[in-house]
Design a protein around this motif. Structure first.
Motif, mmCIF file in Angstrom:
data_model
loop_
_atom_site.group_PDB
_atom_site.id
_atom_site.type_symbol
_atom_site.label_atom_id
_atom_site.label_comp_id
_atom_site.label_asym_id
_atom_site.label_seq_id
_atom_site.Cartn_x
_atom_site.Cartn_y
_atom_site.Cartn_z
ATOM 1 N N ALA A 296 -41.096 4.451 -13.640
ATOM 2 C CA ALA A 296 -42.396 3.608 -13.148
ATOM 3 C C ALA A 296 -43.573 3.730 -14.037
ATOM 4 O O ALA A 296 -44.320 2.681 -14.396
ATOM 5 N N GLU A 297 -43.924 5.005 -14.626
ATOM 6 C CA GLU A 297 -45.103 5.147 -15.481
ATOM 7 C C GLU A 297 -44.708 4.433 -16.727
ATOM 8 O O GLU A 297 -45.701 4.037 -17.514
ATOM 9 N N ALA A 298 -43.607 4.553 -17.316
ATOM 10 C CA ALA A 298 -43.389 3.997 -18.591
ATOM 11 C C ALA A 298 -43.356 2.280 -18.443
ATOM 12 O O ALA A 298 -43.857 1.650 -19.489
ATOM 13 N N LEU A 299 -43.212 1.783 -17.368
ATOM 14 C CA LEU A 299 -43.240 0.316 -17.041
ATOM 15 C C LEU A 299 -44.713 -0.084 -16.735
ATOM 16 O O LEU A 299 -44.948 -1.241 -17.270
ATOM 17 N N THR A 300 -45.403 0.616 -15.943
ATOM 18 C CA THR A 300 -46.600 0.294 -15.378
ATOM 19 C C THR A 300 -47.898 1.057 -15.747
ATOM 20 O O THR A 300 -48.974 0.415 -15.684
ATOM 21 N N GLY A 301 -47.772 2.199 -16.478
ATOM 22 C CA GLY A 301 -48.763 2.942 -17.173
ATOM 23 C C GLY A 301 -49.272 4.059 -15.929
ATOM 24 O O GLY A 301 -48.602 3.913 -14.865
ATOM 25 N N LEU A 327 -43.787 1.737 -22.275
ATOM 26 C CA LEU A 327 -43.528 3.396 -23.139
ATOM 27 C C LEU A 327 -42.003 3.570 -23.177
ATOM 28 O O LEU A 327 -41.544 3.483 -22.096
ATOM 29 N N ARG A 328 -41.603 3.642 -24.375
ATOM 30 C CA ARG A 328 -40.060 3.847 -24.578
ATOM 31 C C ARG A 328 -39.667 5.327 -24.849
ATOM 32 O O ARG A 328 -40.441 6.280 -25.457
ATOM 33 N N PRO A 329 -38.454 5.736 -24.401
ATOM 34 C CA PRO A 329 -38.334 7.061 -24.747
ATOM 35 C C PRO A 329 -38.415 7.274 -26.459
ATOM 36 O O PRO A 329 -37.846 6.420 -27.246
ATOM 37 N N ASP A 330 -38.682 8.726 -26.600
ATOM 38 C CA ASP A 330 -38.879 9.029 -28.118
ATOM 39 C C ASP A 330 -40.147 8.384 -28.787
ATOM 40 O O ASP A 330 -40.425 8.533 -29.877
ATOM 41 N N GLU A 331 -40.835 7.390 -28.203
ATOM 42 C CA GLU A 331 -41.935 6.953 -28.867
ATOM 43 C C GLU A 331 -42.917 7.996 -28.957
ATOM 44 O O GLU A 331 -43.087 8.970 -28.086
ATOM 45 N N ILE A 332 -43.978 8.179 -30.074
ATOM 46 C CA ILE A 332 -44.986 9.088 -30.155
ATOM 47 C C ILE A 332 -46.434 8.655 -29.948
ATOM 48 O O ILE A 332 -46.581 7.741 -30.607
ATOM 49 N N LEU A 333 -47.058 9.516 -29.186
ATOM 50 C CA LEU A 333 -48.454 9.478 -29.004
ATOM 51 C C LEU A 333 -49.279 10.370 -29.841
ATOM 52 O O LEU A 333 -49.212 11.537 -29.520
ATOM 53 N N LYS A 334 -50.061 9.901 -30.605
ATOM 54 C CA LYS A 334 -50.961 11.056 -31.563
ATOM 55 C C LYS A 334 -52.393 11.147 -30.956
ATOM 56 O O LYS A 334 -52.914 9.834 -30.673
ATOM 57 N N VAL A 377 -38.208 -8.476 -10.175
ATOM 58 C CA VAL A 377 -39.428 -8.154 -10.797
ATOM 59 C C VAL A 377 -39.187 -7.741 -12.313
ATOM 60 O O VAL A 377 -40.101 -7.563 -13.159
ATOM 61 N N LEU A 378 -37.961 -7.347 -12.528
ATOM 62 C CA LEU A 378 -37.697 -6.831 -14.043
ATOM 63 C C LEU A 378 -37.234 -8.087 -14.857
ATOM 64 O O LEU A 378 -36.983 -9.225 -14.289
ATOM 65 N N PRO A 379 -37.482 -8.079 -16.238
ATOM 66 C CA PRO A 379 -37.275 -9.235 -16.939
ATOM 67 C C PRO A 379 -35.648 -9.632 -16.674
ATOM 68 O O PRO A 379 -34.758 -8.698 -16.293
ATOM 69 N N LYS A 380 -35.522 -10.973 -16.965
ATOM 70 C CA LYS A 380 -34.162 -11.402 -16.688
ATOM 71 C C LYS A 380 -33.369 -10.966 -17.879
ATOM 72 O O LYS A 380 -33.728 -11.146 -19.002
#
Length: 438
Positions: A296-301, A327-334, A377-380
């Protein structure tokens, strides 16, 4: 190659002769901690002190490729004056002087090994110069390296006996010339170097400990019993600057054992060993950690504290997802400026957070109505389209099972592309096969 009667340095550390540098370091670390004089009862400290110095000596010789090769060829005779080859063998003082320039007195990290004093000297001669330094490993946490640390500890060391001023004898007593070495302080002996081969070497006289003379029992100093030194305890302070790194050395000048033959005592050198941290990984001044978020956090913040920093502060992130950003798995925030502090500076490195998305547990959608709401609610899902001539003529609907790994892929075959083979290659780490970048 150890001579009869001399310790085998590999056995001292409990390792094989083919041990790697990493194995040598780990063995030394374990042995040094278990034999440290400050960690045993008072009545065992003398024995522990001797063992600790033996362990340190073994590490210093075997951890260096050059000295290890010399030891493997000639044993401990390689590090004594008049070593292997009838006095023509390699001299460690001379080799190190050529490598680093000048005498080796007090060089950080090189204490506790024969031939490492400030000046060349032979048995029966006054050494002079600076005494041998003592290398010890000191474990520190990442928190301590982040904030800095000052610690006080009790150190037991040998100091020159004040009663006899380091002579070992009573006032006005005269030392007797040693009959074993005829006052020279050294003797000559034969040592086997191979099948049917022996070499002649000069060693310190064991009767007078290389001094050329000794005191009779009745003439020995009552305080030090002729040893010339006594044990003394001193409170020392060790300061670790913030931002220090693994492997750095902190020197307590002149705090090693005293020897009456030295002009000044050696140093105690602490080598920092960084303990593994359960949250952070360090590289230079940068830190890395996992950022655990829900689907849910990955999709909505989200807007919350994501981890506790090394100084106890909570690190909060306000992540907004405009226009369906994900936010996707293994994405990196600096996060600039939230890494390790730089020594002698107010600047800091950066913090890297690697996103790990935690998916819901099975069964979180209770019925088809809940499934339909989520799907709405998810993309088709885009349907698969086929080009001309690509439409399958026959379609089979098949069953499936879920497996944990690719280990069974190609099992019981000799195909190098089998799943088990690929996993083995990864386990080999740096020593295994790696893909070459183009």
């Amino acid at each position: 190659m150890s001579a009869p009667g001399e310790p085998d340095l590999y056995e001292v550390l409990g390792i094989s002769k083919g041990a790697s540098k990493s194995e040598i370091k780990k063995a030394y670390h374990k042995a040094a901690l278990s034999s440290h004089p400050d960690k045993v009862p008072e009545d065992q400290r003398e024995e522990a002190d001797a063992k600790f110095k033996s362990v340190s000596q073994a590490y210093e010789i075997l951890n260096d490729d050059d000295t290890r090769d010399m030891y493997d060829q000639h044993g401990m005779a390689a590090f004594e004056k008049g070593g292997a080859g009838g006095g023509q063998g390699p001299d460690l003082d001379d080799i190190l002087a050529q490598m680093f320039g000048g005498g080796m007195g007090g060089m950080p990290g090189m204490g506790g090994m024969p031939g490492m004093g400030g000046h060349s000297h032979g048995p029966g001669q006054r050494k002079g110069g600076k005494g041998r330094s003592e290398l010890q490993q000191y474990e520190v946490t990442l928190e301590e390296l982040y904030k800095g640390k000052t610690t006080r500890f009790a150190s037991t060391k040998k100091v020159v006996c004040e009663h006899c001023k380091g002579s070992g004898g009573k006032e006005k007593a005269k030392a007797k010339p040693c009959d074993t070495c005829k006052g020279r302080g050294q003797t000559t002996q034969l040592r086997p170097v191979g099948p049917g081969l022996v070499t002649q070497e000069t060693v310190a006289c064991s009767t007078c400990s290389g001094r050329g003379s000794f005191y009779a029992d009745k003439d020995k100093c009552k305080k030090c019993k002729g040893a010339r030194t006594v044990s003394a305890k001193k409170i020392l302070e060790l300061y670790i600057p913030r931002g220090s790194r693994e492997g750095e050395k902190i020197v307590l000048a002149g705090e090693a054992d005293q020897d009456p033959d030295d002009d000044s005592p050696g140093d105690i050198v602490f080598e920092l060993v960084e303990e593994t941290h359960k949250v952070f990984h360090r590289a230079g001044a940068d830190l890395q950690a996992q950022l655990e978020i829900s689907l849910a956090e990955a999709l909505t913040g989200f807007h919350r504290v994501v981890l506790t920093h090394l100084d106890g502060r909570g690190i909060s992130l306000n992540v907004q997802q405009p226009e369906g950003q994900v936010l996707r798995p293994d994405e990196i925030l600096k996060i600039p400026g939230e890494g390790m502090p730089l020594k002698r500076s107010d600047a800091k490195g950066d913090l890297y957070l690697t996103v790990n998305v935690k998916f819901p547990e099975d069964g979180w959608l209770k019925d088809q109505a809940a499934v339909d709401k989520v799907r709405a609610v998810l993309p088709k899902t885009e349907p698969i389209t086929y080009g001309p001539g690509e439409t399958p003529e026959l379609v089979d609907e098949v069953d499936f099972i879920t497996v944990d790994s690719m280990e069974e892929f190609g099992a019981d075959s000799d195909d190098p592309r089998a799943g088990g083979e690929w996993e083995d290659d990864e386990d080999e780490g740096a020593g295994g096969a790696q893909c070459q970048q183009q």
